[in-house]
Design a protein around this motif. Structure first.
Motif, mmCIF file in Angstrom:
data_model
loop_
_atom_site.group_PDB
_atom_site.id
_atom_site.type_symbol
_atom_site.label_atom_id
_atom_site.label_comp_id
_atom_site.label_asym_id
_atom_site.label_seq_id
_atom_site.Cartn_x
_atom_site.Cartn_y
_atom_site.Cartn_z
ATOM 1 N N LEU A 1 0.837 -1.207 0.000
ATOM 2 C CA LEU A 1 0.000 0.000 0.000
ATOM 3 C C LEU A 1 0.875 1.261 0.000
ATOM 4 O O LEU A 1 0.381 2.380 0.093
ATOM 5 C CB LEU A 1 -0.912 0.020 1.236
ATOM 6 C CG LEU A 1 -2.043 -1.014 1.287
ATOM 7 C CD1 LEU A 1 -2.704 -0.999 2.656
ATOM 8 C CD2 LEU A 1 -3.079 -0.755 0.212
ATOM 9 N N GLY A 2 2.205 1.054 -0.077
ATOM 10 C CA GLY A 2 3.134 2.179 -0.123
ATOM 11 C C GLY A 2 3.445 2.759 1.245
ATOM 12 O O GLY A 2 3.967 3.873 1.349
ATOM 13 N N LYS A 3 3.128 2.012 2.304
ATOM 14 C CA LYS A 3 3.371 2.536 3.657
ATOM 15 C C LYS A 3 4.642 1.905 4.224
ATOM 16 O O LYS A 3 4.719 0.683 4.368
ATOM 17 C CB LYS A 3 2.197 2.206 4.571
ATOM 18 C CG LYS A 3 0.870 2.568 3.956
ATOM 19 C CD LYS A 3 -0.068 3.206 4.933
ATOM 20 C CE LYS A 3 -1.129 3.992 4.229
ATOM 21 N NZ LYS A 3 -2.096 3.199 3.491
ATOM 22 N N VAL A 4 5.628 2.746 4.473
ATOM 23 C CA VAL A 4 6.896 2.213 4.954
ATOM 24 C C VAL A 4 6.985 2.321 6.482
ATOM 25 O O VAL A 4 7.081 3.400 7.039
ATOM 26 C CB VAL A 4 8.093 2.942 4.299
ATOM 27 C CG1 VAL A 4 9.401 2.235 4.626
ATOM 28 C CG2 VAL A 4 7.881 3.029 2.794
ATOM 29 N N LEU A 5 6.931 1.160 7.114
ATOM 30 C CA LEU A 5 7.038 1.095 8.577
ATOM 31 C C LEU A 5 8.041 0.002 8.893
ATOM 32 O O LEU A 5 8.212 -0.930 8.121
ATOM 33 C CB LEU A 5 5.691 0.686 9.181
ATOM 34 C CG LEU A 5 4.567 1.721 9.186
ATOM 35 C CD1 LEU A 5 3.250 1.029 9.421
ATOM 36 C CD2 LEU A 5 4.809 2.735 10.284
ATOM 37 N N SER A 6 8.700 0.103 10.027
ATOM 38 C CA SER A 6 9.645 -0.952 10.384
ATOM 39 C C SER A 6 8.852 -2.164 10.890
ATOM 40 O O SER A 6 7.712 -2.014 11.362
ATOM 41 C CB SER A 6 10.600 -0.468 11.474
ATOM 42 O OG SER A 6 9.885 -0.336 12.687
ATOM 43 N N LYS A 7 9.474 -3.335 10.823
ATOM 44 C CA LYS A 7 8.795 -4.547 11.311
ATOM 45 C C LYS A 7 8.525 -4.433 12.805
ATOM 46 O O LYS A 7 7.518 -4.930 13.302
ATOM 47 C CB LYS A 7 9.638 -5.786 11.006
ATOM 48 C CG LYS A 7 9.509 -6.181 9.558
ATOM 49 C CD LYS A 7 10.014 -7.566 9.267
ATOM 50 C CE LYS A 7 9.995 -7.740 7.756
ATOM 51 N NZ LYS A 7 10.718 -8.876 7.279
ATOM 52 N N THR A 8 9.431 -3.757 13.511
ATOM 53 C CA THR A 8 9.241 -3.589 14.961
ATOM 54 C C THR A 8 7.971 -2.781 15.231
ATOM 55 O O THR A 8 7.186 -3.119 16.124
ATOM 56 C CB THR A 8 10.466 -2.847 15.558
ATOM 57 O OG1 THR A 8 11.620 -3.374 14.950
ATOM 58 C CG2 THR A 8 10.516 -2.971 17.052
#
Ligand code: DC
Length: 232
Positions: free
Chosen positions: A168-175
Motif C-alpha cells: 500500500l506504499g506505507k513504509v514502517l519498520s517490522k518492529t
C-alpha cells in the motif's frame, strides 16, 4: 441450490481471516461483511471530529452514533466492497496507521459495539453471509452454522501485515508493525465487553503453515460438511 448458511470467522489481527472470508464468500456466492472495517469507520469519524484525545474516547461519540451511517458498496475494479461513511468512500482512509492505532480503544466502547452489532445482525438476517471480526461467533452470530477461529504465529502475522502495508506504499519498520499488532491483541483479548476468544463450537484454524489455497480448501470442506448436515 442448497439452503444458505451463515459463517462466522474470528481471530487475531493479520491472520489472513479477511482474505479467507472474502474468498469463501466469492466461491459460495455469499455476501462478505468485514466488521473490522465498521469499527475503523467509527474510529475515523471520531478522529475527524476530535472525539479521541490523547488516546481517550470522549463520551460525545455515543451521542453521535445515530449520525454515523456505514454502508458497503461493491467496487467493480477491486472485486470487493468499499466502506462508505456518511456517503463518502473511506476504504483507503480506514486502513491508515492513525486509525489502526486508535481503533481498539473505540472498539472497547460498549455503546459503539451495541450500535454495530445490531447493524451486523440485520445484515445477516437473510443468511448467506460470511462475516469476519472478533466477536462474530460469540456475540453477533452465536447461532451461525459454521464458526471458525483463525490464528497464526506472531512472526508470520507481522510479516504478512508488513508486506500488506508495503504494497500500500506505507513504509514502517517490522518492529513498529509488530508493536501495533501486539497492542491490539492485548486490548482486543482483555477488554470487558466481548473480548476476542474462541466461540463455543468454533473450529480452530492455525494457518501458519498453510497457503491461501490450502486454507480455503480446508474451510470449503468444513462448509460442505455443514451444508450436508443442514440439508438432512
Ligand atoms: O479486523 P481489523 O483489524 O480491521 O479490526 C480493527 C479493530 O476492530 C480490531 O483492533 C478489533 C476491532 N474489532 C472488534 O472489536 N470487533 C469486530 N467484530 C471486528 C473488529
Amino acid at each position: 441450490m442448497s439452503q444458505a448458511i451463515n459463517i462466522a470467522i474470528d481471530g487475531y489481527s493479520s491472520t489472513g481471516k479477511s482474505t479467507l472470508a472474502r474468498q469463501l464468500a466469492g466461491k459460495l456466492g455469499y455476501r462478505y461483511i468485514d466488521t473490522g472495517a465498521m469499527y475503523r469507520g467509527v474510529t475515523l469519524y471520531a478522529l475527524r471530529k476530535g472525539l479521541i484525545i490523547n488516546g481517550k474516547v470522549l463520551q460525545q461519540l455515543e451521542f453521535d452514533l445515530p449520525r454515523i451511517q456505514l454502508e458497503f458498496i461493491h467496487n467493480k475494479n477491486r472485486g470487493a466492497s468499499d466502506l462508505y461513511l456518511n456517503g463518502e468512500n473511506v476504504e483507503e482512509a480506514i486502513r491508515e496507521m492513525m486509525v489502526a492505532k486508535a481503533v481498539s480503544k473505540v472498539a472497547a466502547v460498549s455503546s459503539v459495539r451495541k450500535y454495530l452489532v445490531e447493524a451486523q445482525q440485520k445484515m445477516a438476517a437473510q443468511k448467506g453471509v460470511v462475516m469476519d471480526g472478533r466477536d462474530i461467533g460469540t456475540v453477533v452470530l452465536p447461532e451461525a452454522e459454521l464458526k471458525v477461529f483463525v490464528t497464526a504465529s506472531q512472526e508470520i502475522r507481522t510479516e504478512r501485515r508488513y508486506q500488506e502495508l508495503k504494497q500500500l506504499g506505507k513504509v514502517l519498520s517490522k518492529t513498529e508493525v509488530e508493536a501495533n499488532l501486539m497492542e491490539r491483541d492485548l486490548l482486543d483479548t482483555t477488554r470487558k465487553d466481548s473480548p476476542l476468544k474462541q466461540a463455543k463450537g468454533a473450529l480452530l484454524l492455525d494457518n501458519s503453515g498453510l497457503s491461501r489455497e490450502e486454507q480455503l480448501d480446508l474451510v470449503r470442506g468444513w462448509v460442505d460438511e455443514r451444508l450436508a448436515t443442514c440439508a438432512e
